[in-house]
Motif scaffolding. Structure first.
Motif, PDB file in Angstrom:
ATOM      1  N   GLY A   1      59.684  30.776  37.086  1.00 24.20           N
ATOM      2  CA  GLY A   1      58.652  30.438  38.063  1.00 24.20           C
ATOM      3  C   GLY A   1      57.672  29.383  37.585  1.00 24.20           C
ATOM      4  O   GLY A   1      57.661  28.988  36.415  1.00 24.20           O
ATOM      5  N   GLY A   2      56.841  28.939  38.529  1.00 22.35           N
ATOM      6  CA  GLY A   2      55.775  27.991  38.214  1.00 22.35           C
ATOM      7  C   GLY A   2      56.223  26.539  38.221  1.00 22.35           C
ATOM      8  O   GLY A   2      55.396  25.639  38.137  1.00 22.35           O
ATOM      9  N   ALA A   3      57.527  26.302  38.337  1.00 19.78           N
ATOM     10  CA  ALA A   3      58.014  24.914  38.307  1.00 19.78           C
ATOM     11  C   ALA A   3      57.701  24.220  39.636  1.00 19.78           C
ATOM     12  O   ALA A   3      57.417  23.016  39.661  1.00 19.78           O
ATOM     13  N   GLU A   4      57.796  24.973  40.722  1.00 23.01           N
ATOM     14  CA  GLU A   4      57.530  24.461  42.084  1.00 23.01           C
ATOM     15  C   GLU A   4      58.311  23.167  42.300  1.00 23.01           C
ATOM     16  O   GLU A   4      59.517  23.164  42.218  1.00 23.01           O
ATOM     17  N   ILE A   5      57.598  22.051  42.543  1.00 23.98           N
ATOM     18  CA  ILE A   5      58.208  20.715  42.468  1.00 23.98           C
ATOM     19  C   ILE A   5      57.466  20.045  41.328  1.00 23.98           C
ATOM     20  O   ILE A   5      56.232  20.021  41.304  1.00 23.98           O
TER      21      ILE A   5
ATOM     22  N   ILE B   1      73.978  29.228  38.793  1.00 21.81           N
ATOM     23  CA  ILE B   1      73.121  28.916  39.940  1.00 21.81           C
ATOM     24  C   ILE B   1      72.932  30.225  40.706  1.00 21.81           C
ATOM     25  O   ILE B   1      73.909  30.878  41.100  1.00 21.81           O
ATOM     26  N   LYS B   2      71.663  30.581  40.866  1.00 21.80           N
ATOM     27  CA  LYS B   2      71.352  31.882  41.464  1.00 21.80           C
ATOM     28  C   LYS B   2      70.873  31.724  42.909  1.00 21.80           C
ATOM     29  O   LYS B   2      69.992  30.915  43.188  1.00 21.80           O
ATOM     30  N   ALA B   3      71.462  32.520  43.810  1.00 22.32           N
ATOM     31  CA  ALA B   3      70.955  32.617  45.188  1.00 22.32           C
ATOM     32  C   ALA B   3      70.040  33.833  45.231  1.00 22.32           C
ATOM     33  O   ALA B   3      70.516  34.975  45.198  1.00 22.32           O
TER      34      ALA B   3
HETATM   35  O1  V47 Z   1      56.704  30.345  40.953  1.00 24.66           O
HETATM   36  C1  V47 Z   1      55.447  31.585  45.640  1.00 24.66           C
HETATM   37  C2  V47 Z   1      57.557  31.109  44.315  1.00 24.66           C
HETATM   38  C3  V47 Z   1      57.913  31.979  42.277  1.00 24.66           C
HETATM   39  C4  V47 Z   1      56.242  31.440  47.632  1.00 24.66           C
HETATM   40  O2  V47 Z   1      63.802  33.492  36.963  1.00 24.66           O
HETATM   41  C5  V47 Z   1      57.305  31.295  46.737  1.00 24.66           C
HETATM   42  O3  V47 Z   1      65.221  35.029  37.550  1.00 24.66           O
HETATM   43  C6  V47 Z   1      58.796  31.069  48.463  1.00 24.66           C
HETATM   44  O4  V47 Z   1      59.995  32.495  39.933  1.00 24.66           O
HETATM   45  N1  V47 Z   1      57.804  31.159  49.385  1.00 24.66           N
HETATM   46  C7  V47 Z   1      57.995  33.283  41.533  1.00 24.66           C
HETATM   47  N2  V47 Z   1      58.577  31.127  47.140  1.00 24.66           N
HETATM   48  C8  V47 Z   1      59.366  33.903  41.686  1.00 24.66           C
HETATM   49  C9  V47 Z   1      60.306  33.415  40.653  1.00 24.66           C
HETATM   50  C10 V47 Z   1      61.611  34.072  40.469  1.00 24.66           C
HETATM   51  C11 V47 Z   1      62.142  34.902  41.430  1.00 24.66           C
HETATM   52  C12 V47 Z   1      63.366  35.517  41.199  1.00 24.66           C
HETATM   53  C13 V47 Z   1      64.056  35.333  40.026  1.00 24.66           C
HETATM   54  C14 V47 Z   1      63.515  34.498  39.065  1.00 24.66           C
HETATM   55  C15 V47 Z   1      64.224  34.323  37.774  1.00 24.66           C
HETATM   56  C16 V47 Z   1      62.295  33.845  39.276  1.00 24.66           C
HETATM   57  O5  V47 Z   1      57.901  32.270  43.652  1.00 24.66           O
HETATM   58  C17 V47 Z   1      56.708  31.110  42.106  1.00 24.66           C
HETATM   59  C18 V47 Z   1      56.812  30.230  43.327  1.00 24.66           C
HETATM   60  O6  V47 Z   1      57.619  29.116  43.060  1.00 24.66           O
HETATM   61  N3  V47 Z   1      56.769  31.368  45.517  1.00 24.66           N
HETATM   62  N4  V47 Z   1      55.106  31.633  46.934  1.00 24.66           N
HETATM   63  C19 V47 Z   1      56.527  31.348  49.016  1.00 24.66           C
HETATM   64  N5  V47 Z   1      55.548  31.398  49.936  1.00 24.66           N
END
Ligand code: V47
Length: 359
Positions: A174-178, A286-288
């Protein structure tokens, strides 16, 4: 178009990588099925028919956050209704339930809490390791690591070493966003820069921890921003090899504040997963993430280059606070059925992709 597809097919067959311009052309083309077929070819060469899942549980220990990312419906301020911080005993109780249910992983992230000391996180990891030694602790992101370093006035290396010592096993993506600055300025102006996210992640990899990488798509970014994001990840992976899976996260718009956000349709979701598979030749998985995609799109994604469906999850807040209409949890049986009905072989894995059992 036919020439582009032929070039890419030849590259996939010879193990060559596609260029940024080719990735952009794939995003701009409307032939979803051919893009999907190429991605399926790329995946089959690497992973055959296997589709991975794990038995895991998410724990979001706090939703208090000093940042105000406009895409996030989960984070709250201290004055907001619904803000919470879990007590250590509650965290341990959730972990105990997960271990009893056969989980192998805890996925733990939260907001950047304004007051909790770094010791809270170290104690949380140590207590979880003592109580549930078989659970892999996959926790925090580069954003939190940077925050802890600033909080404690220590180096990132020191913070990572202390977390590792306390029981941290790997990090989610997480946290990568764009990663590009123009988009980040609009959706998460207070968050660390894309460059810093990559720099911290590189240090985590150098410390011997695996991580994932995500991309939040379907808000205000252009296709070129997605390609730039993928390019930066591919370059870092060339240097460290520390990424396990890439996870495109479909933006959920409810209760968010991104002006002009588009949201994600099924076609865009499948195309993005497929192009990620084709472009990221140095990522194995690649994860869905079914929570954000919905079950049907996640299942169809298995024909578009995807080889991982994440896990049972159990209690999901980040996507559901933003309107995700997927279930809160899936059972192992439901995951296996989803995978089997797509004509593929379900394989339970642990966090580090060691195969535990084929079904
Ligand atoms: O960094 C926040 C995203 C992420 C929203 O590594 C949103 O296995 C969609 O990183 N709509 C956290 N996404 C979740 C995440 C994650 C989830 C599952 C598996 C793994 C893994 C990592 O969720 C945040 C942000 O990019 N996020 N708000 C939203 N409205």
């Amino acid at each position: 178009m036919i020439r582009l597809f032929e070039t890419i097919r030849a590259k996939l067959e010879s193990g060559a990588r596609i260029s940024d311009a080719e990735a952009l052309a794939l995003f701009e083309c409307n032939d979803l099925l051919t893009v999907g077929e190429l991605a399926a070819l790329a995946n089959r060469r690497r992973n055959g028919d296997k589709v991975y899942f794990n038995i895991n549980r998410h724990i979001n220990y706090t939703n208090l956050c000093v940042n105000r990312c406009t895409f996030c419906a989960f984070c709250k301020g201290e004055e907001d209704e619904g803000c919470y911080t879990l007590a250590l005993n509650d965290i341990l109780a959730k972990a105990g339930e997960a271990a009893a249910a056969g989980a192998t992983e805890l996925h733990m992230v939260g907001g950047l809490h304004p007051e909790l000391p770094f010791d809270f996180y170290l104690e949380m990891l140590a207590a979880l390791r003592a109580d549930c030694p078989r659970l892999h602790l996959k926790a925090f992101t580069a954003v939190e690591i940077d925050y802890f370093a600033r909080l404690t006035e220590q180096s990132v290396e020191q913070v990572i070493a202390e977390l590792q010592q306390a029981g941290l096993g790997s990090m989610p993506g997480g946290g990568a966003e764009i990663l590009g600055a123009r988009v980040r300025e609009k959706i998460c102006p207070e968050k660390i820069s894309g460059e810093r996210w990559l720099e911290v992640t590189e240090k985590v990899h150098r410390a011997g921890l695996k991580t994932n990488a995500t991309m939040l798509f379907g808000h205000v970014e252009e296709y070129a921003d997605r390609v730039d994001h993928l390019a930066r990840l591919r370059r870092l992976q060339d240097r460290t090899g520390g990424f396990q899976a890439f996870i495109p996260l479909a933006f959920q718009p409810d209760n968010t504040r991104v002006p002009g956000a588009r949201g994600v349709g099924g076609v865009d979701a499948l195309k993005t997963l497929a192009i990620s598979r084709i472009y990221l030749d140095n990522f194995r998985h690649i994860k869905a993430y079914w929570v954000m995609l919905g079950l049907k799109i996640a299942q169809v994604a298995l024909a578009f280059g995807v080889n991982d469906l994440d896990g049972t999850v159990v209690e999901e807040k980040i996507g559901h606070d933003a309107g995700a209409d997927s279930p809160q949890a899936l059972s192992k049986e439901q995951l296996c059925t989803l995978i089997r009905k797509a004509g593929r072989v379900p394989v339970e894995r642990d966090t580090l992709y060691r195969e535990l059992r084929a079904y």
